[in-house]
Design a protein around this motif. Structure first.
Motif, PDB file in Angstrom:
ATOM      1  N   CYS A   1       5.623   4.328   2.368  1.00  0.00           N
ATOM      2  CA  CYS A   1       6.446   6.066   3.046  1.00  0.00           C
ATOM      3  C   CYS A   1       7.012   4.994   4.702  1.00  0.00           C
ATOM      4  O   CYS A   1       8.109   5.727   5.002  1.00  0.00           O
ATOM      5  CB  CYS A   1       4.806   6.691   3.701  1.00  0.00           C
ATOM      6  SG  CYS A   1       4.264   7.430   1.977  1.00  0.00           S
ATOM      7  N   GLU A   2       6.400   4.134   5.463  1.00  0.00           N
ATOM      8  CA  GLU A   2       6.961   3.521   6.176  1.00  0.00           C
ATOM      9  C   GLU A   2       8.187   3.180   5.806  1.00  0.00           C
ATOM     10  O   GLU A   2       9.599   3.914   6.822  1.00  0.00           O
ATOM     11  CB  GLU A   2       6.227   2.562   6.501  1.00  0.00           C
ATOM     12  CG  GLU A   2       4.726   3.026   7.739  1.00  0.00           C
ATOM     13  CD  GLU A   2       3.626   1.943   7.540  1.00  0.00           C
ATOM     14  OE1 GLU A   2       4.380   0.218   7.432  1.00  0.00           O
ATOM     15  OE2 GLU A   2       2.911   1.564   8.057  1.00  0.00           O
TER      16      GLU A   2
ATOM     17  N   GLN B   1      10.568   7.024   5.264  1.00  0.00           N
ATOM     18  CA  GLN B   1      10.774   6.809   6.678  1.00  0.00           C
ATOM     19  C   GLN B   1      12.017   6.229   7.917  1.00  0.00           C
ATOM     20  O   GLN B   1      12.649   6.880   8.043  1.00  0.00           O
ATOM     21  CB  GLN B   1       9.076   7.358   7.481  1.00  0.00           C
ATOM     22  CG  GLN B   1       9.887   7.440   8.741  1.00  0.00           C
ATOM     23  CD  GLN B   1      10.481   9.079   9.166  1.00  0.00           C
ATOM     24  OE1 GLN B   1       9.690  10.291   7.994  1.00  0.00           O
ATOM     25  NE2 GLN B   1      11.052   9.528   9.677  1.00  0.00           N
TER      26      GLN B   1
ATOM     27  N   THR C   1       0.935  -0.990   0.042  1.00  0.00           N
ATOM     28  CA  THR C   1       0.084   0.118  -0.005  1.00  0.00           C
ATOM     29  C   THR C   1       0.750   1.288   0.076  1.00  0.00           C
ATOM     30  O   THR C   1       1.776   1.113   0.491  1.00  0.00           O
ATOM     31  CB  THR C   1      -0.960  -0.331   1.452  1.00  0.00           C
ATOM     32  OG1 THR C   1      -0.013   0.415   2.465  1.00  0.00           O
ATOM     33  CG2 THR C   1      -1.967  -1.217   1.291  1.00  0.00           C
ATOM     34  N   PRO C   2       0.178   2.549  -0.678  1.00  0.00           N
ATOM     35  CA  PRO C   2       0.978   3.783  -0.324  1.00  0.00           C
ATOM     36  C   PRO C   2       1.535   4.208   1.266  1.00  0.00           C
ATOM     37  O   PRO C   2       2.405   4.135   1.199  1.00  0.00           O
ATOM     38  CB  PRO C   2       0.177   4.884  -0.859  1.00  0.00           C
ATOM     39  CG  PRO C   2      -0.662   3.698  -1.715  1.00  0.00           C
ATOM     40  CD  PRO C   2      -0.688   2.455  -0.616  1.00  0.00           C
ATOM     41  N   GLU C   3       0.939   3.685   2.091  1.00  0.00           N
ATOM     42  CA  GLU C   3       1.004   3.861   3.365  1.00  0.00           C
ATOM     43  C   GLU C   3       2.218   3.035   3.675  1.00  0.00           C
ATOM     44  O   GLU C   3       3.298   3.630   4.124  1.00  0.00           O
ATOM     45  CB  GLU C   3      -0.338   2.863   4.411  1.00  0.00           C
ATOM     46  CG  GLU C   3      -0.975   4.427   4.266  1.00  0.00           C
ATOM     47  CD  GLU C   3      -2.482   4.143   3.344  1.00  0.00           C
ATOM     48  OE1 GLU C   3      -2.964   4.986   2.766  1.00  0.00           O
ATOM     49  OE2 GLU C   3      -2.285   3.209   2.632  1.00  0.00           O
ATOM     50  N   GLU C   4       2.373   1.330   2.882  1.00  0.00           N
ATOM     51  CA  GLU C   4       3.667   0.723   3.490  1.00  0.00           C
ATOM     52  C   GLU C   4       4.915   1.051   3.363  1.00  0.00           C
ATOM     53  O   GLU C   4       5.717   1.404   3.140  1.00  0.00           O
ATOM     54  CB  GLU C   4       3.292   0.156   2.941  1.00  0.00           C
ATOM     55  CG  GLU C   4       2.141  -0.955   3.763  1.00  0.00           C
ATOM     56  CD  GLU C   4       2.068  -2.642   3.427  1.00  0.00           C
ATOM     57  OE1 GLU C   4       1.570  -3.234   3.981  1.00  0.00           O
ATOM     58  OE2 GLU C   4       2.257  -2.557   2.099  1.00  0.00           O
TER      59      GLU C   4
END
Length: 356
Positions: free
Chosen positions: A344-345, A348, A339-342
């Motif tokens: 970003c993680e 980071q 996912t896009p959130e993953e």
């Protein structure tokens, strides 16, 4: 009948060929705290004025006839990213060394070109070992911070001609928006697919203009537009980044520095035949005062977005490795494995790793 196809150009197309000051500039001068009656705008104007006053005065512009050759033979090393293959002479590989040597017989320029990824590593390694090139092109501003802070590049903010430059998805495959197996093809192959009419849109930049306009298997009209960076109902703005800059070494001896200065004085003087060849052959959008791009579609593009708000390209400020984390993991988003959130993680985590 010609088919009209839009070429989707990334914000990188909104680039400018800038001459980079080999320094991040001086520290921002201290500004007295604003009185309660002062506006934010007034404080900003005062700060800008103080910064401007602290800059070294530019040297006097010298005509090309007054430029004198160095006193003894010298060979300058120039590094650039891999140049596009064409039937014409390339500016960096051919015209620059040829016309400089014609004007200054004691100056010889040897050019080394490398692919972008290898180029970044090689330039940094050369400077770290004390053998950096005399001149090299690089991504300007924030992407050059580490080279500037390491003292590798010269401060040329007093360069006499500097003032001439203006320093202003996961289901895409299923729906057929993205060609199959695109993660495994090269940039050259993707461009060929576009000009052959196999792809209706392509991400590219002004550096790929000639390849995009080449004749292929299909005959169609090209167009180009920016990728918006705002929310659907928000004010329109686009992503912008300068793509190319020239830097000169701070670790070269005085003879090499003198030769570099002569090359730049000759290169960026409108009277010079080298300047003429630069304007004719560059793939970038030049932001030099009084120079207009000769490509009609580029000018239409620039005029369309000239009054729009732009946002500086975020990845220009990312430390080395964060951008790689994005591109590597984003492929998993396209294939439905992340996912896009993953993503970003992961970015980071890489950011924290390289900034510890």
């Amino acid at each position: 009948m010609k088919r009209k196809v839009m070429s989707l150009w990334m914000a990188a197309v909104m680039t400018a060929s800038l001459i980079g000051c080999g320094s991040a500039g001086t520290d921002t001068p201290d500004v007295e705290p604003a009185a309660p009656t002062e506006t934010i705008e007034e404080v900003e104007e005062a700060t800008d004025a103080a910064e401007e006053a602290d800059k070294p005065a530019p040297k006097e512009v010298v005509g090309i006839d007054a430029l004198e050759d160095v006193s003894e033979p010298v060979t300058l090393s120039l590094m650039v990213t891999t140049r596009p293959s064409t039937d014409s002479k390339d500016f960096f590989l051919d015209w620059l060394p040829e016309l400089v040597h014609e004007k200054f017989p004691n100056i010889t320029i040897e050019v080394e070109q490398l692919p972008s990824d290898e180029y970044k590593q090689t330039v940094r390694m050369k400077y770290a070992s004390g053998e950096g090139p005399d001149l090299f092109t690089w991504w300007p501003q924030l992407q050059a911070v580490d080279l500037v802070e390491a003292g590798y590049v010269r401060d040329i903010s007093d360069f006499s001609l500097l003032g001439k430059f203006d320093q202003s998805i996961a289901d895409l495959y299923e729906k057929g928006y993205v060609m199959e197996n695109t993660l495994g093809i090269s940039q050259q192959q993707s461009r060929q697919s576009f000009i052959d009419g196999e792809a209706a849109m392509i991400f590219d930049g002004s550096f790929g203009y000639a390849a995009m306009m080449a004749e292929g298997a299909a005959d169609f009209e090209r167009g180009m537009f920016c990728i918006p960076g705002n929310d659907p109902d928000g004010e329109y703005y686009y992503n912008w980044t300068p793509a190319n800059a020239l830097f000169t070494s701070n670790i070269s001896d005085e003879l090499h520095k003198q030769a570099c200065d002569l090359v730049m004085q000759y290169w960026f003087n409108e009277e010079s035949p080298l300047f003429e060849k630069w304007v004719e052959n560059t793939t970038d959008i030049i932001c030099y005062e009084g120079v207009e791009d000769s490509r009609e579609m580029i000018n239409e593009y620039l005029d369309r977005y000239k009054d729009s708000t732009n946002l500086y390209n975020l990845n220009n400020a990312w430390p080395e490795g964060v951008s790689d984390a994005l591109t590597t993991n984003f492929q998993n988003v396209i294939t439905g494995d992340a996912t896009p959130e993953e993503v970003c993680e992961q970015m980071q985590m890489k950011f924290e790793e390289v900034t510890e």
